[in-house]
Design a protein around this motif. Structure first.
Motif, PDB file in Angstrom:
ATOM      1  N   THR A  62      -1.390   3.727  -2.185  1.00 49.26           N
ATOM      2  CA  THR A  62      -0.427   2.641  -2.393  1.00 49.26           C
ATOM      3  C   THR A  62      -1.139   1.335  -2.695  1.00 49.26           C
ATOM      4  O   THR A  62      -0.495   0.357  -3.085  1.00 49.26           O
ATOM      5  N   ARG A  81       0.696  -2.186  -2.482  1.00 50.36           N
ATOM      6  CA  ARG A  81       1.095  -2.629  -1.159  1.00 50.36           C
ATOM      7  C   ARG A  81       0.266  -1.939  -0.076  1.00 50.36           C
ATOM      8  O   ARG A  81      -0.318  -0.891  -0.322  1.00 50.36           O
ATOM      9  N   ALA A  83       1.195  -0.340   2.399  1.00 48.44           N
ATOM     10  CA  ALA A  83       1.808   0.958   2.673  1.00 48.44           C
ATOM     11  C   ALA A  83       3.009   1.068   1.747  1.00 48.44           C
ATOM     12  O   ALA A  83       3.344   0.116   1.033  1.00 48.44           O
ATOM     13  N   ARG A  84       3.668   2.204   1.732  1.00 44.71           N
ATOM     14  CA  ARG A  84       4.773   2.379   0.782  1.00 44.71           C
ATOM     15  C   ARG A  84       5.879   1.359   1.005  1.00 44.71           C
ATOM     16  O   ARG A  84       6.554   0.948   0.065  1.00 44.71           O
ATOM     17  N   ASP A  85       6.070   0.938   2.240  1.00 40.14           N
ATOM     18  CA  ASP A  85       7.047  -0.101   2.541  1.00 40.14           C
ATOM     19  C   ASP A  85       6.361  -1.334   3.114  1.00 40.14           C
ATOM     20  O   ASP A  85       6.976  -2.130   3.829  1.00 40.14           O
ATOM     21  N   GLY A  86       5.075  -1.510   2.796  1.00 42.05           N
ATOM     22  CA  GLY A  86       4.296  -2.605   3.368  1.00 42.05           C
ATOM     23  C   GLY A  86       4.325  -3.855   2.525  1.00 42.05           C
ATOM     24  O   GLY A  86       5.023  -3.956   1.511  1.00 42.05           O
ATOM     25  N   GLU A  87       3.528  -4.824   2.955  1.00 45.69           N
ATOM     26  CA  GLU A  87       3.446  -6.105   2.259  1.00 45.69           C
ATOM     27  C   GLU A  87       2.524  -5.982   1.057  1.00 45.69           C
ATOM     28  O   GLU A  87       1.675  -5.079   0.993  1.00 45.69           O
ATOM     29  N   THR A 250      -2.618   0.857   5.381  1.00 46.11           N
ATOM     30  CA  THR A 250      -2.441   2.156   6.033  1.00 46.11           C
ATOM     31  C   THR A 250      -3.118   3.227   5.198  1.00 46.11           C
ATOM     32  O   THR A 250      -2.890   3.322   3.993  1.00 46.11           O
ATOM     33  N   HIS A 252      -3.991   7.015   3.815  1.00 44.15           N
ATOM     34  CA  HIS A 252      -3.180   8.173   3.464  1.00 44.15           C
ATOM     35  C   HIS A 252      -4.064   9.366   3.141  1.00 44.15           C
ATOM     36  O   HIS A 252      -5.120   9.223   2.514  1.00 44.15           O
TER      37      HIS A 252
END
Length: 384
Positions: A62, A81, A83-87, A250, A252
């Protein structure tokens, strides 16, 4: 992977156990946008290489960061980002460095030597904790600190006992249960079957043990020593051994998020994490060492110590050194944890430094490592 923290040397096959000889007197995903940092212009050096690295990190990463210096021009290009939903990534987004940590351990060794706290030729036993039993040597000659820093100690890749503790967390955190107590037991169980200094064999164990010896000699923890002797003097703001680093990406593995990498018994082999901007500061210090003990140490880690048999590559203290056809020297090292891949390198002749980072574990084909090394080669070419 064959071991918990494997590294890939660009353009070569691994040759564990090759002989060494003395050298010298003392060796297609879309790209949605790129940000820049460290006072650089958005289209600064290296921008054209970011799409290649993003593709090499696909499909699981990501985040990709490319930090580049060419002379006085610098840029930190940030893609994606944390993470996939990170900043969104920034130049201070923190990545796990894996075996790039070893270059920090080598510099710490050189700094402590410059300060007179130890000598590179010191035998291992001189710096072991007093109640530790040294490895069993089957040949004459001690293991010296220099051997640990050049992968010529004769120690295996991993300490005895590690694989047993690693199996339950093999795909995520294989070192997490290997602590200082288990390292002490592993050292006592180690048998060295060939003379130190005669054969090259890449060893997480060797450099990790070196970090433990430096901590013992410096009377502080490895992380504390790094912060005092390297991070603060070099102005590194994000570099740390703490898994609780702020703004961390994060990791992966095949798209699965992983917990922070922990390596309590061998931090000198793989505990450091840092952002792209700090890695660039670290590399640029090698290009302009300055004076004093730190300057002496920055030059010392670059001095070739040996050359690998059946290869033109040489080794400094931890650093790999490859001479290009036009005579340029390329210093480089790669690193990986289960969830991150990092490549760093620099060329003194053209004042070029490159750090490439991504938050996915190393691909079996080494695509990201090779793409990052090719980026270093291209950017380090002399300009007309």
């Amino acid at each position: 992977m064959a071991e918990p923290d494997a590294t890939t040397k660009p353009g070569t096959a691994a040759e564990p156990g090759t002989a060494v000889e003395p050298d010298g007197p003392s060796r297609p995903a879309a790209v949605p946008g790129v940000g820049a940092g460290v006072g650089a212009d958005p289209g600064g050096p290296g921008a054209d290489h970011v799409p290649v690295l993003v593709r090499a990190a696909a499909p699981y990463a990501t985040a990709v960061t490319l930090a580049v210096a060419q002379g006085d021009r610098t840029a930190v290009h940030c893609h994606g980002r944390t993470a996939r939903d990170g900043e969104p990534c920034t130049p201070d987004t923190v990545y796990e460095l894996g075996s790039v940590t070893k270059t920090f351990t080598a510099l710490l060794l050189a700094v402590m030597a410059a300060r007179g706290e130890l000598a590179l030729d010191d035998p291992l036993e001189r710096h072991l904790p007093p109640d530790w039993r040294p490895p069993d040597l089957r040949h004459d000659g001690p293991i010296r600190l220099l051997h640990l820093a050049t992968h010529t100690s004769g120690l295996p890749k991993l300490p005895p006992g590690l694989l047993t503790t690693a199996l339950p967390t093999w795909t995520s955190n294989p070192y997490v249960d290997f602590d200082d107590r288990r390292l002490r037991a592993g050292v006592a169980r180690t048998t060295v079957r060939h003379a130190p200094g005669t054969r090259y064999g890449y060893s997480n164990y060797g450099v990790g043990l070196l970090g433990r010896l430096l901590a013992e000699t410096g009377r502080a923890g490895y992380a504390e020593l790094l912060a005092d002797r390297l991070h603060r003097p070099l102005g590194l703001r994000t570099a740390t051994c703490s898994p609780d680093a702020r703004h961390r990406a994060t990791g992966h593995r095949r798209g699965r998020p992983l917990p922070p990498w922990l390596i309590p018994g061998l931090p000198g082999a793989g505990a450091v994490r840092a952002g792209g901007a700090d890695l660039l500061r670290f590399l640029r210090a090698h290009l302009s060492p300055g004076e004093g003990e730190l300057g002496h140490a920055l030059r010392d880690v670059q001095r070739p110590r040996l050359r690998l048999a059946r290869s033109t590559d040489r080794l400094g203290l931890v650093w790999n050194l490859r001479r290009a056809a036009d005579g340029r020297d390329l210093y480089f090292h790669s690193g990986a944890t289960r969830g991150f891949t990092v490549v760093v390198g620099f060329c003194p002749q053209t004042a070029t430094a490159v750090a490439a980072l991504t938050n996915t574990g190393p691909a079996l084909d080494g695509r990201f490592v090779q793409a990052a090394y090719e980026t270093l080669k291209q950017l380090a070419k002399p300009t007309d």
